[in-house]
Design an enzyme around this catalytic site. Structure first.
Site, PDB file in Angstrom:
ATOM      1  CB  THR A 171     -38.350   1.404  18.166  1.00  0.00           C
ATOM      2  OG1 THR A 171     -38.518   0.992  19.519  1.00  0.00           O
ATOM      3  CG2 THR A 171     -38.751   2.867  18.019  1.00  0.00           C
ATOM      4  NE  ARG A 199     -38.803   2.603  29.420  1.00  0.00           N
ATOM      5  CZ  ARG A 199     -38.510   2.623  28.122  1.00  0.00           C
ATOM      6  NH1 ARG A 199     -39.459   2.490  27.228  1.00  0.00           N
ATOM      7  NH2 ARG A 199     -37.274   2.763  27.734  1.00  0.00           N
ATOM      8  N   GLY A 224     -34.030   3.779  25.740  1.00  0.00           N
ATOM      9  CA  GLY A 224     -34.727   5.050  25.924  1.00  0.00           C
ATOM     10  C   GLY A 224     -34.199   5.876  27.069  1.00  0.00           C
TER      11      GLY A 224
HETATM   12  N1  ASP Z   1     -36.318   3.559  22.435  1.00  0.00           N
HETATM   13  C1  ASP Z   1     -37.341   2.594  22.758  1.00  0.00           C
HETATM   14  C2  ASP Z   1     -37.704   2.740  24.200  1.00  0.00           C
HETATM   15  O1  ASP Z   1     -36.817   2.810  25.031  1.00  0.00           O
HETATM   16  C3  ASP Z   1     -36.952   1.183  22.504  1.00  0.00           C
HETATM   17  C4  ASP Z   1     -36.247   0.892  21.204  1.00  0.00           C
HETATM   18  O2  ASP Z   1     -36.002   1.795  20.423  1.00  0.00           O
HETATM   19  O3  ASP Z   1     -35.932  -0.297  20.981  1.00  0.00           O
HETATM   20  O4  ASP Z   1     -38.870   2.738  24.507  1.00  0.00           O
END
Ligand code: ASP
Length: 308
Positions: A171, A199, A224
């Site tokens: 991310t 999702r 998340g």
């Molecule tokens: N926070 C992101 C999500 O859950 C994933 C990540 O940061 O790796 O979509």
């Protein structure tokens, strides 16, 4: 200005590309700030470059959902006036963060999803674009097959929900403070591999994965579902607003979050004086920063151990 490339377990072989991507993003964002550009311009430019970089899980090279489709999330926020725009489950655009900015600037809304977000993107002139890379498709295939092999014969959904979604890192996020003292944050992600279609993660939910107030700007990464329960980004901003330094606010928020929901998260934070806070509960979180005070750029995979 600060950037990150996602909390998680990074393969050694991917580290150089990630750090180079962060360096490029910081250079673009800080060049804008140096010319008197806004913090918002800087974070959107930096995140757009990282979306275009397949080393990261955002835009081009986004993680794929259970059906093998891209469903991207992104958010932007400016501290001044608490203005924010976000998109979720957005498919087939090159730069979701730029669509999120348009949501903030051109609509009365805060968050657009799926088909509606895509229609809006087209209306705003974003052309059709396939963000799925061959490497990401292979990764998806391998994980999908591993899933089938793990416990053959059991209910697929029950199994899935127990062992997945997977957190791979990648991310991207940025926070910046401009010459006028304004703060902004932007975050973009493909989400987690093998997530159920539909999702929604923390990134497009203001206060969870992305937030800016007059006191602070925060971009979070990691699981998340934890951030959405704890409202991690808002928790950090509120602590800064209450007088803690950005680093103290990050440390206390991540400890409280670890106690209450879990520690698979990472955060970058900036306060209105340009002080930085960085922390992660995961093995790594590539991140970088530039401070105009000493003109130095730093990029690295982890917070040095004595501070972690
Ligand atoms: N926070 C992101 C999500 O859950 C994933 C990540 O940061 O790796 O979509």
């Amino acid at each position: 200005m600060m950037v990150h490339g996602g909390a998680g377990n990074w393969k050694r072989t991917d580290e150089a590309a990630a750090l180079e991507g962060l360096r490029r993003a910081l250079a673009a964002g800080t060049a804008l700030l140096a010319r008197g550009g806004s913090a918002l311009d800087a974070v959107v430019a930096a995140v757009s470059l990282m979306e275009d970089d397949p080393a990261f899980n955002a835009g081009t090279g986004s993680a794929l959902n259970l059906d093998g489709e891209d469903e991207m999330d992104a958010g932007v926020m400016v501290g001044d006036g608490l203005k924010t725009g976000n998109v979720t489950c957005l498919r087939r655009v090159r730069n979701p963060v730029q669509v999120a900015r348009k949501v903030m600037e051109e609509t009365d809304h805060v968050l657009l999803s799926g088909e509606g977000a895509l229609k809006f993107a087209r209306l705003m002139g974003f052309p059709d674009y396939d963000p799925v890379t061959a490497a990401r498709r292979r990764d998806w295939q391998e994980k999908r097959e591993a899933l089938e092999e793990k416990r053959p014969g059991r209910s697929r959904l029950a199994r899935l929900l127990r062992v997945h979604p997977e957190l791979g890192g990648g991310t991207v996020g940025a926070v910046a403070l401009d010459r006028r003292g304004k703060l902004a944050a932007a975050t973009s992600t493909g989400g987690v591999t093998l997530k159920l279609p539909g999702r929604v993660g923390d990134t497009p939910v203001p206060g969870a994965g992305n937030y800016a107030s007059p006191a602070g700007a925060v971009s979070a990464t990691g699981r998340g579902e934890f951030m959405m329960r704890f409202l991690t980004a808002k928790a950090v901003c509120d602590r800064i607003g209450a007088g803690l330094s950005a680093q103290q606010a990050v440390d206390r928020s991540l400890s409280a979050m670890a106690r209450e929901v879990g520690d698979e998260a990472g955060v970058i934070a900036l306060d209105a004086e340009g002080r930085m806070g960085i922390g992660h509960g995961t093995a790594a979180m590539p991140h970088g920063y530039f401070t105009s005070a000493d003109g130095k750029t730093v990029v690295r995979m982890q917070v040095p151990r004595h501070r972690a």
